[in-house]
Scaffold this motif. Structure first.
Motif, PDB file in Angstrom:
ATOM      1  N   ILE A   1       0.936  -1.095  -0.080  1.00 33.05           N
ATOM      2  CA  ILE A   1      -0.100   0.129   0.143  1.00 33.05           C
ATOM      3  C   ILE A   1       0.959   1.116  -0.061  1.00 33.05           C
TER       4      ILE A   1
ATOM      5  N   VAL B   1       3.488   0.524   2.837  1.00 32.04           N
ATOM      6  CA  VAL B   1       3.521  -0.744   3.766  1.00 32.04           C
ATOM      7  C   VAL B   1       3.348  -2.220   3.010  1.00 32.04           C
TER       8      VAL B   1
ATOM      9  N   MET C   1       1.619  -5.720   3.397  1.00 36.04           N
ATOM     10  CA  MET C   1       0.707  -6.591   4.178  1.00 36.04           C
ATOM     11  C   MET C   1       0.384  -7.632   3.718  1.00 36.04           C
TER      12      MET C   1
ATOM     13  N   ARG D   1      -7.430  -3.086   9.037  1.00 32.53           N
ATOM     14  CA  ARG D   1      -6.209  -3.316   9.536  1.00 32.53           C
ATOM     15  C   ARG D   1      -4.816  -2.313   9.338  1.00 32.53           C
ATOM     16  N   TYR D   2      -5.027  -1.722   8.203  1.00 33.77           N
ATOM     17  CA  TYR D   2      -3.966  -0.702   7.714  1.00 33.77           C
ATOM     18  C   TYR D   2      -4.134   0.578   8.713  1.00 33.77           C
TER      19      TYR D   2
ATOM     20  N   ALA E   1      -6.916   6.441   7.454  1.00 32.60           N
ATOM     21  CA  ALA E   1      -6.814   5.619   6.185  1.00 32.60           C
ATOM     22  C   ALA E   1      -8.411   5.472   5.345  1.00 32.60           C
TER      23      ALA E   1
ATOM     24  N   TRP F   1      -8.676   4.420  -2.515  1.00 29.87           N
ATOM     25  CA  TRP F   1      -7.805   3.437  -2.809  1.00 29.87           C
ATOM     26  C   TRP F   1      -8.101   3.336  -4.240  1.00 29.87           C
TER      27      TRP F   1
END
Length: 193
Positions: A105, A114, A116, A130-131, A138, A143
């Motif tokens: 990401i 990041v 993941m 989770r991000y 976020a 996205w």
């Protein structure tokens, strides 16, 4: 915790009858995979023909355990449970993923990246949740994958982000060098989750 069936999930046995000797085979395999004891197609214990009685009975190579009927008919077998523990959601403590994959990401505002590991069944909203440990705003981002906005209610695959890990592995390349990149663009609405 044990994993009885690839089709169902991970089950905890702590709330079962702790004093029962029928719990011993499960405790001996605690934290281990016992999916080989189960038929994944029907979600039941594998069966075999007892060589003495010629009856079809559950195959329990490590001994009978809770909710498995005895080999012979008995009057003292307590069968007052509605469904066996391996089909009862009360004992399920997690689900198994068919496969996991890594994504990268990229925050276009900060240029931060990041990597993941995510489950193929996770929606982008679940990945976003989770991000949040890396970026508490976020949810204020759009996205995108290859310039296309993503539907946050869908999985990566449903959003057209293919899992190429098998292809990369067959070419004997390092999978860590080939993550799909998801770019996130700040919307300036200061949403915090």
């Amino acid at each position: 915790m044990i994993r009885p069936s690839a089709a169902s999930g991970i089950y905890g046995t702590l709330s079962l009858e702790l004093r029962s000797p029928l719990l011993r085979p499960l405790l001996a395999f605690g934290g281990k995979d016992i999916s080989s004891w189960f038929d994944d197609e029907i979600g039941e214990l594998k069966q075999h023909v007892d060589p003495i009685t010629n009856c079809v009975i559950p195959f329990t190579p490590h001994g009978r355990f809770i909710h498995v009927p005895p080999k012979q008919p008995r009057t003292d077998w307590c069968n007052d449970f509605n469904i066996p523990w391996w089909k009862d959601d009360r004992y399920m403590v997690g689900r198994l993923t068919a496969r996991s994959r890594k994504i990268c990401i990229v925050n276009t505002l900060t240029s931060g990246k990041v990597v993941m590991e995510v489950c193929c069944e996770e929606t982008l909203n679940e990945i976003l949740y989770r991000y949040l440990t890396f970026n508490c705003h976020a949810a204020s981002y759009t996205w995108k994958y290859q310039g296309r906005p993503l539907d946050m209610t869908k999985t990566l695959e449903e959003n057209g982000i293919p899992d190429r890990s098998c292809e990369i592995e067959s070419l004997r390349l390092d999978e860590d060098d080939f993550h799909p990149f998801i770019h996130i663009y700040f919307n300036d609405d200061l949403t915090e989750m």
